[in-house]
Scaffold this motif. Structure first.
Motif, PDB file in Angstrom:
ATOM      1  N   GLU A 121     -35.388 -13.382  23.814  1.00 48.99           N
ATOM      2  CA  GLU A 121     -34.568 -14.394  24.486  1.00 48.99           C
ATOM      3  C   GLU A 121     -34.194 -15.488  23.497  1.00 48.99           C
ATOM      4  OE1 GLU A 121     -35.841 -15.739  28.395  1.00 48.99           O
ATOM      5  OE2 GLU A 121     -35.432 -17.822  27.838  1.00 48.99           O
ATOM      6  N   GLY A 177     -38.544 -13.889  32.668  1.00 45.81           N
ATOM      7  CA  GLY A 177     -38.965 -13.056  31.558  1.00 45.81           C
ATOM      8  C   GLY A 177     -40.423 -12.660  31.671  1.00 45.81           C
ATOM      9  N   TYR A 223     -30.707 -12.900  27.037  1.00 49.12           N
ATOM     10  CA  TYR A 223     -31.936 -12.107  26.978  1.00 49.12           C
ATOM     11  C   TYR A 223     -31.623 -10.624  26.846  1.00 49.12           C
ATOM     12  CZ  TYR A 223     -30.919 -11.412  31.941  1.00 49.12           C
ATOM     13  OH  TYR A 223     -30.303 -11.118  33.120  1.00 49.12           O
TER      14      TYR A 223
END
Length: 709
Positions: A519, A154, A538
């Motif tokens: 997320e 991420g 996510y």
């Protein structure tokens, strides 16, 4: 260089098989090992790690880290005989490293559907590996020198500045130890592979320790007329006068006299064949007289840390990198109009890159009433200058089935001198707050970024100067609750910013990309163990994406990319004898608001699913057995989604025999055999459009004689 979707029943069964630990099997022999040091700086033990610095830059238990993080340990790299970072990441969910196939010249890593120029999302010991994604000068560190690899998934700009949306890969070097330890390896195998490696560490006195690590490896590779050769060494010196202070000095020196092969085959000839036959996996589209890749890397760094008292501490990491690269390569660019001959082109580059990076961190550990804080104030700076001379041209056409060419002549159409500069200065603040079982982390960062390309066209006596100055604020927030049962649900939000060093067709820099992610996840660590089971959902969007045009080595704008996915991971010591790692990825990636007509299409190099499972079993009589399966789902060969690539399943295996069973004098000695792609599956790993596809790695067999003492 190359959540909203249905789950089928078969997908659900795969998810359950990975997410739920199997029943513990009874064992005849019970082996009790001492609990490993859980610090992220300590040597890893087995296949699991309890702590990581990747997501927060502080030593944080993974079970209370509100973000998906995977850790590849030294034991896993040894058991799987990972000779590249790409190979070390093969069993990590959310990570796709196979899109260069059998080529190993670069660490090509895609996270959550984003590859970002292939080389810009790797770090070494907390500092960015400052490669130049707009050239062929890309730094590569051999995994023999690494203790662990942390994959933080991420957007991560709130701590690291420029960041690929899918995450960052943080490589951590082996560190000097005050206890004496040594490792020695000799290896040989298919494709005339041969190598040797050593690793020694120990105390000089009660304040000083050293480590000296080195290796060499060569191979003929699976490609005709091509060879790889590498020599590398890393000396380290640690000064630790007391428990509050340490200074670690490092050097990493690597020479690649031959960087092997990194080119492609057309889809017509690999995915399918209109002429009734496919090209071999050893197909070479170049000219031996014009195929050179040499690289010489030097990385010098130090890490200093000092604790003033129980509240305040300071850390400083610094590195200087110098890298020279020489490239001469003839490569195919698809079929001619009659589809009988391959068009070919030439690229040449001599480049010299100098880079500097520093990260200063002031940490405060304190409490306000019942609320505990771990606050980090950081200031970092990174800069590189790459001086390069490039050439481009056309080469004679090639009949790939007969080997006929029109000759060795190359017609040059461009020659340039260029200086590429990148500079980033940032300040960041993070507060990790704990209240009972609640864990809240807030991070914010401001960056000032400067990118400048100066190009002199030698053939046309014209100059081009392109410069960008950008300012950006990035943030991250996560909230996690740690139940006594070992369950830790969390939610997080994060942002990323990627200033472009990528040129368009005119040599001008593309607009920076920005991204954001939501997320939600759940982690489970059975109390008293280091086992970790995790699941993450996510939703990630990146704006102003650039896509690479292989012929010409430039990039074009492509609008937005939207990625939604599910990742599952299990790392567990199921029994005293059996270690298992498993992962599953379900990924839905689409172009949005595309400027090139690809709205709603899936970008290339994006498998829709991936799954992996590896087990390592300590059998009787000193024999260790390892076996793994990797599944790579369907991909599109082009952004226009005109050609679908099939899925593939690959098998790996290993066996190790500890020689001490034959005589006690051989304690620490072993022989090991590793086989990757056990069934020798012939498959296309990935494509950059239907003219540029990469054969997957053929079966490799490597035997290793080792001695640990």
């Amino acid at each position: 260089m190359r959540l909203a979707f249905p789950l089928k029943r078969s997908h659900l069964l795969c998810v359950m098989a990975i997410a739920v630990p199997s029943a513990v099997l009874a064992e005849d022999t019970l082996v009790v090992n001492a609990a490993p040091n859980s610090s992220a700086d300590a040597p890893t033990q087995g296949y699991t790690a309890k702590n990581s610095k990747g997501a927060t830059k502080t030593d944080q238990p993974l079970i209370t880290t509100g973000q998906a993080v995977s850790v590849i340990t030294r034991q896993q790299m040894d058991d799987q005989n990972a000779t590249t970072v790409n190979a070390a990441l093969n069993y990590t969910p959310g990570v796709f490293t196979n899109f260069a196939g059998g080529a190993t010249r670069y660490d090509t890593i895609s996270l959550r559907g984003f590859h970002g120029g292939d080389v810009n999302n790797t770090f070494l010991d907390g500092l960015r590996i400052l490669s130049d994604g707009g050239s062929f000068n890309a730094i590569q560190v051999d995994p023999w020198f690494l203790e662990r690899i942390d994959v933080v998934k991420g957007p991560s700009s709130a701590l690291y500045g420029q960041s690929i949306p899918g995450g960052v890969v943080i490589e951590t070097s082996k560190r000097p130890q005050f206890n004496n330890e040594g490792h020695f390896r000799l290896s040989g195998g298919s494709q005339n592979t041969a190598g040797g490696a050593f690793d020694y560490t120990g105390a000089i006195n009660d304040q000083w320790a050293y480590r000296l690590t080195g290796m060499t490896r060569s191979s003929d590779t699976q490609f005709d007329h091509q060879r790889e050769e590498r020599y590398a060494i890393s000396p380290q010196l640690l000064w630790q006068p007391d428990e509050n202070t340490s200074l670690l000095l490092r050097a990493y020196l690597q020479k690649d006299p031959s960087g092997g092969y990194h080119a492609s085959v057309p889809g017509d000839g690999s995915l399918y064949s209109a002429r009734g036959d496919k090209l071999g996996r050893g197909f070479f589209d170049g000219q031996s007289s014009n195929n050179v890749f040499k690289r010489w890397e030097q990385i010098y760094s130090y890490a200093f840390q000092h604790a003033f008292n129980d509240t305040w501490s300071f850390r400083q990491n610094t590195s200087y990198t110098h890298s020279n690269t020489q490239l001469e390569q003839v490569y195919q660019g698809g079929w001619n109009d009659s589809r009988t001959l391959l068009n070919r082109y030439y690229s040449g580059e001599n480049s010299s890159l100098d880079a500097f990076s520093i990260d200063n961190q002031l940490e405060a550990d304190f409490a306000t009433a019942a609320l505990e804080h771990k606050m980090v104030l950081g200031v970092d700076y990174q800069h590189f200058t790459n001086n390069l001379s490039t050439e481009g041209g056309t080469a004679s056409q090639l009949d790939p089935y007969t080997g006929w060419t029109g000759g060795d002549a190359i017609s040059m159409y461009s020659a340039t001198h260029a200086k590429r500069r990148y500079e980033q200065a940032g300040v960041y603040l993070q507060d990790e707050m704990t209240l009972d079982k609640w864990h809240l982390t807030l991070s914010g960062r401001y960056d000032d970024l400067k990118t400048k390309n100066t190009t002199q066209q030698l053939l046309y006596t014209s100059d081009n100067v392109d410069e960008r100055n950008d300012h950006h604020f990035s943030s991250r927030a996560s909230l996690l609750y740690a139940f006594d049962s070992g369950l830790s649900p969390y939610i997080s939000y994060s942002q990323a910013m990627t200033p472009s060093t990528l040129p368009d067709i005119n040599g001008n820099l593309l607009k920076p990309t920005v991204s954001e992610q939501y997320e939600a996840g759940l982690k489970y660590q059975p109390p008293g163990t280091s086992d970790l089971y995790s699941a993450a959902l996510y939703d990630l969007t990146q704006n102003d994406v650039g896509n690479r045009v292989v012929q010409g080595s430039y990039y074009v704008p492509a609008g937005k990319v939207h990625s939604q996915g599910l990742e599952l991971e299990a790392r567990t010591q199921l029994t005293q004898r059996l270690s298992v790692i498993g992962g599953y990825t379900l990924n839905r990636v689409r172009f949005k608001d595309a400027v090139d007509g690809n709205d709603g299409h899936t970008p290339y190099i994006t498998p829709n699913q991936m799954a992996s499972l590896w087990g390592q079993y300590k059998a009787a009589a000193g024999v260790d057995l390892g076996a793994g399966v990797r599944y790579i789902g369907k991909q599109w060969a082009d952004n226009e989604n005109t050609q679908r690539m099939p899925s593939t399943t690959l098998l790996d295996a290993s066996v190790r025999v500890n020689l001490a069973q034959f005589t006690p004098s051989l304690k620490g000695a072993f022989v090991q055999l590793n086989v990757n792609n056990l069934t020798d599956k012939k498959y296309v790993a990935a494509c950059y459009g239907t003219s540029y596809c990469y054969w997957g790695q053929e079966r490799s067999v490597v035997a290793t004689l080792g001695y640990d003492f």
